[in-house]
Design an enzyme around this catalytic site. Structure first.
Site, PDB file in Angstrom:
ATOM      1  N   ASP A 224      76.090  21.547 -64.040  1.00 34.29           N
ATOM      2  CA  ASP A 224      76.204  22.044 -62.670  1.00 34.29           C
ATOM      3  C   ASP A 224      77.148  21.099 -61.945  1.00 34.29           C
ATOM      4  OD1 ASP A 224      74.304  23.903 -63.318  1.00 34.29           O
ATOM      5  OD2 ASP A 224      72.711  23.069 -62.083  1.00 34.29           O
ATOM      6  N   ASP A 379      69.471  34.098 -61.003  1.00 35.11           N
ATOM      7  CA  ASP A 379      68.697  32.990 -60.422  1.00 35.11           C
ATOM      8  C   ASP A 379      67.411  33.561 -59.813  1.00 35.11           C
ATOM      9  OD1 ASP A 379      70.774  31.023 -60.881  1.00 35.11           O
ATOM     10  OD2 ASP A 379      71.857  31.932 -59.229  1.00 35.11           O
TER      11      ASP A 379
HETATM   12  O1  1PR Z   1      76.667  32.804 -57.224  1.00 34.76           O
HETATM   13  O2  1PR Z   1      78.522  33.511 -58.687  1.00 34.76           O
HETATM   14  O3  1PR Z   1      78.854  31.691 -57.034  1.00 34.76           O
HETATM   15  O4  1PR Z   1      77.472  31.361 -59.067  1.00 34.76           O
HETATM   16  C1  1PR Z   1      76.828  30.173 -58.751  1.00 34.76           C
HETATM   17  C2  1PR Z   1      76.251  29.641 -60.018  1.00 34.76           C
HETATM   18  O5  1PR Z   1      75.747  28.341 -59.737  1.00 34.76           O
HETATM   19  C3  1PR Z   1      75.100  30.469 -60.545  1.00 34.76           C
HETATM   20  O6  1PR Z   1      75.230  30.603 -61.933  1.00 34.76           O
HETATM   21  C4  1PR Z   1      73.856  29.659 -60.222  1.00 34.76           C
HETATM   22  O7  1PR Z   1      72.919  29.738 -61.261  1.00 34.76           O
HETATM   23  C5  1PR Z   1      74.399  28.254 -60.130  1.00 34.76           C
HETATM   24  N1  1PR Z   1      73.714  27.445 -59.121  1.00 34.76           N
HETATM   25  C6  1PR Z   1      73.834  27.580 -57.793  1.00 34.76           C
HETATM   26  N2  1PR Z   1      73.095  26.635 -57.176  1.00 34.76           N
HETATM   27  C7  1PR Z   1      72.505  25.913 -58.115  1.00 34.76           C
HETATM   28  C8  1PR Z   1      71.621  24.763 -57.912  1.00 34.76           C
HETATM   29  O8  1PR Z   1      71.068  24.197 -58.844  1.00 34.76           O
HETATM   30  N3  1PR Z   1      71.431  24.402 -56.655  1.00 34.76           N
HETATM   31  N4  1PR Z   1      72.514  25.960 -60.523  1.00 34.76           N
HETATM   32  C9  1PR Z   1      72.898  26.411 -59.351  1.00 34.76           C
HETATM   33  C10 1PR Z   1      71.858  26.652 -61.369  1.00 34.76           C
HETATM   34  C11 1PR Z   1      70.510  26.318 -63.145  1.00 34.76           C
HETATM   35  C12 1PR Z   1      70.881  26.045 -64.506  1.00 34.76           C
HETATM   36  C13 1PR Z   1      70.341  24.723 -64.947  1.00 34.76           C
HETATM   37  C14 1PR Z   1      69.160  25.117 -65.759  1.00 34.76           C
HETATM   38  C15 1PR Z   1      68.701  24.082 -66.724  1.00 34.76           C
HETATM   39  N5  1PR Z   1      71.457  25.739 -62.278  1.00 34.76           N
HETATM   40  O9  1PR Z   1      72.218  26.154 -64.688  1.00 34.76           O
HETATM   41  O10 1PR Z   1      71.363  24.101 -65.597  1.00 34.76           O
HETATM   42  O11 1PR Z   1      68.114  25.474 -64.864  1.00 34.76           O
HETATM   43  O12 1PR Z   1      68.215  22.977 -66.062  1.00 34.76           O
HETATM   44  P1  1PR Z   1      67.090  22.074 -66.719  1.00 34.76           P
HETATM   45  O13 1PR Z   1      67.291  22.091 -68.186  1.00 34.76           O
HETATM   46  O14 1PR Z   1      67.330  20.705 -66.145  1.00 34.76           O
HETATM   47  O15 1PR Z   1      65.790  22.658 -66.281  1.00 34.76           O
HETATM   48  P2  1PR Z   1      77.874  32.382 -57.923  1.00 34.76           P
END
Ligand code: 1PR
Length: 524
Positions: A224, A379
């Site tokens: 991320d 999400d």
């Molecule tokens: O909405 O098309 O602009 O895409 C934004 C992208 O960014 C989406 O794929 C969304 O999942 C991601 N995103 C947005 N905000 C966050 C955040 O964390 N605040 N991350 C985010 C999503 C989730 C996973 C993470 C897993 C594994 N992150 O990617 O890597 O949950 O984590 P873990 O093994 O530590 O539990 P758009």
């Protein structure tokens, strides 16, 4: 000097990078003359058969290509570069292929998820120079919904198994063409490319010959990425999507360095999520494109990028389509784009209108680059209800009761990185996106993200049962047993983790060793 036929679709950069990493120089075809004068020609194809053939005709490359191949100089076709050699493809039945190899291209006819995405082995049918140095048990990266069906079996170089045995490469004279992507297949793939480039070796068969291959479960490292308060692009990690600790954005390292580390440690794929992409204009966000360019120079496994893939109007009123944004990412080294917020809005519009617009990012990008290039990132968060009739969403019965003892829940889609909940459930979103052309689902879970509690098995089962495209399980991995659980209790094709890898709690190798000990097929 290698001549590379870039007809303008897909990730040609990684083929160039892979060849250059072997010390060769690459010349890109600009004219028919470049094809006719080539000494060694590589034709990497990514995307859809129809658009490839159209472009080849538009650029007047069809006759020079046929002439080059007939001259029996070295030719390597990759993926669509293999399929193009055949007479027809079911993907675009009204168009003719180059017709150099007798046979056609068919869609996979199997109950397994299609596209066939991931690392599979080769059953070697004849000796070839390209096998020099291989043991025979290596796996290679495939991503395709169609496979070739040859009329003359003597051209078959390898087959692979996915539901049934299909032809995964061919060889005749100086033509070699493979369905898998050597440029995305780590060290084994680079070896194949090296062997192709060195035209002197002996034709051999590897020592360990298999008679049946198995698709490996993929382990994906997710980064991320966002700018911290000082303006540096960092890999961060949320706790249920909250990436701040004591007010600051958590900083777990630099994106390019971490990606390289995960490649060396055996990650099967790397995903970058530009987590503030929803509010920025990514074509101004050059650092992300630069991250891809730098990473793809020495990371030879698939790269996916998400965040901000949608239509934009810039401050001067110029309109940019999601397709243009995705194109920049592909040209910078991405193999797939992952669409989050926009997918939810597209699905809502589809459900309201009762029909596809034909112009959504999912449809446009998959039309040009193929379904396999479009991942939908979901999400969701759990919303507990007392009965399946309580809401008009797809509700599941859960073994993990809510705080008031509720036995049912639905998974609410969110946009803008979990900041805004919508009246749409994750199962419906996945189904609509599959209809519109998505090739894979990246299934996050806000409740589990960063908790180390394990994957949400109920969510993954509910979504995987509702679609026939591959599902990537994400969020919550805390120990090696969680990976085994997700691969044995669900139909997930791959598992993605972030925190445990970033914090060096568990090496990727340990995950794979544990899975292999528990009879889960992995790439080693
Ligand atoms: O909405 O098309 O602009 O895409 C934004 C992208 O960014 C989406 O794929 C969304 O999942 C991601 N995103 C947005 N905000 C966050 C955040 O964390 N605040 N991350 C985010 C999503 C989730 C996973 C993470 C897993 C594994 N992150 O990617 O890597 O949950 O984590 P873990 O093994 O530590 O539990 P758009």
């Amino acid at each position: 000097m290698i001549t590379l036929l870039d007809y303008g679709a897909g990730n040609v950069r990684s083929v160039i990078n892979a060849i250059e990493s072997l010390g060769e120089t690459v010349k890109i075809v600009n004219s028919a003359e470049d094809i006719l004068s080539a000494e060694k020609l590589v034709f990497p194809g990514v995307g859809a058969f129809g658009s490839m053939i159209h472009i080849l005709h538009q650029k007047k490359f069809v006759e020079p290509l046929k002439a080059y191949i007939k001259s029996d100089r070295p030719f390597l076709g990759i993926c669509l570069g293999l399929q193009a050699l055949f007479e027809h493809s079911a993907e675009a039945p009204h168009l003719s292929g180059l017709g150099i190899i007798a046979g056609s291209v068919k869609r996979f006819d199997t109950d397994l998820s299609v596209p066939h995405i991931g690392w599979n082995g080769l059953n070697v049918k004849q000796p070839a120079r390209i096998f020099t140095g291989l043991n025979g048990d290596e796996k290679f990266y495939f991503v395709h919904s169609y496979h070739v069906d040859v009329a003359d079996p003597s051209v078959i170089l390898t087959t692979s198994d996915y539901g049934y045995e299909f032809v995964s490469s061919i060889q005749t004279g100086n033509i070699t063409a493979c369905q898998f992507h050597p440029e995305k297949s780590g060290r084994a793939g680079l070896l194949i490319l090296k062997n192709f480039l060195e035209t002197t070796g002996q034709a051999i068969k590897p020592v360990r010959l298999s008679s049946r291959t198995t698709l490996a479960k993929r382990i994906i490292a997710c980064l991320d990425v966002r700018a911290n308060d000082q303006g540096d692009l960092v890999v961060t990690k949320g706790d249920q999507y909250n990436v701040r600790e004591n007010g600051d954005v958590r900083n777990l390292g630099r994106p390019v360095e971490l990606a390289r580390r995960y490649y060396q440690e055996g990650a099967d794929e790397i995903t970058f999520l530009n987590i503030t992409g929803f509010r920025d204009f990514p074509l101004e966000d050059m650092p992300m494109l630069e991250v891809l360019r730098q990473t793809s120079k020495n990371v030879f496994v698939p790269l996916a990028i998400g965040g901000g893939i949608r239509d934009y109007k810039d401050k001067d009123g110029r309109q940019y389509s999601a397709l243009e944004v995705a194109t920049e990412y592909f040209r910078s080294g991405a193999d797939k784009v992952s669409i989050g917020s926009d997918a939810v809005l597209i699905a809502e519009a589809y459900l309201a209108d009762g029909r596809p617009s034909g112009r959504s990012s999912i449809e446009e990008i998959s039309r040009v680059y193929g379904n396999q290039a479009v991942v939908v990132s979901i999400d969701p968060r759990r919303i507990y209800v007392n009965s399946p009739q309580a809401v008009e969403h797809q509700v599941i019965k859960t073994a993990i009761a809510g705080s008031d003892g509720e036995q049912y829940c639905w998974y609410q889609c969110t946009i803008k990185g979990g900041r805004e909940g919508r009246e749409l459930d994750a199962i419906t979103l996945a189904q609509v996106c599959e209809k519109l052309g998505a090739g894979e689902i990246l299934l996050n879970c806000i409740d589990r993200d960063g908790t180390n509690m394990g994957f949400d098995i109920e969510l993954i089962n509910a979504v995987a049962a509702a679609v026939s495209i591959p599902v990537i399980a994400s969020s919550g991995a805390g120990c090696v047993a969680h990976f085994q659980e997700v691969f044995t209790a669900t139909e997930a094709e791959s598992a993605l983790a972030a925190g445990i890898f970033h914090r060096r709690e568990i090496p990727i190798e340990d995950v794979k060793n544990y899975l292999a000990e528990h009879q889960v097929e992995v790439r080693r």
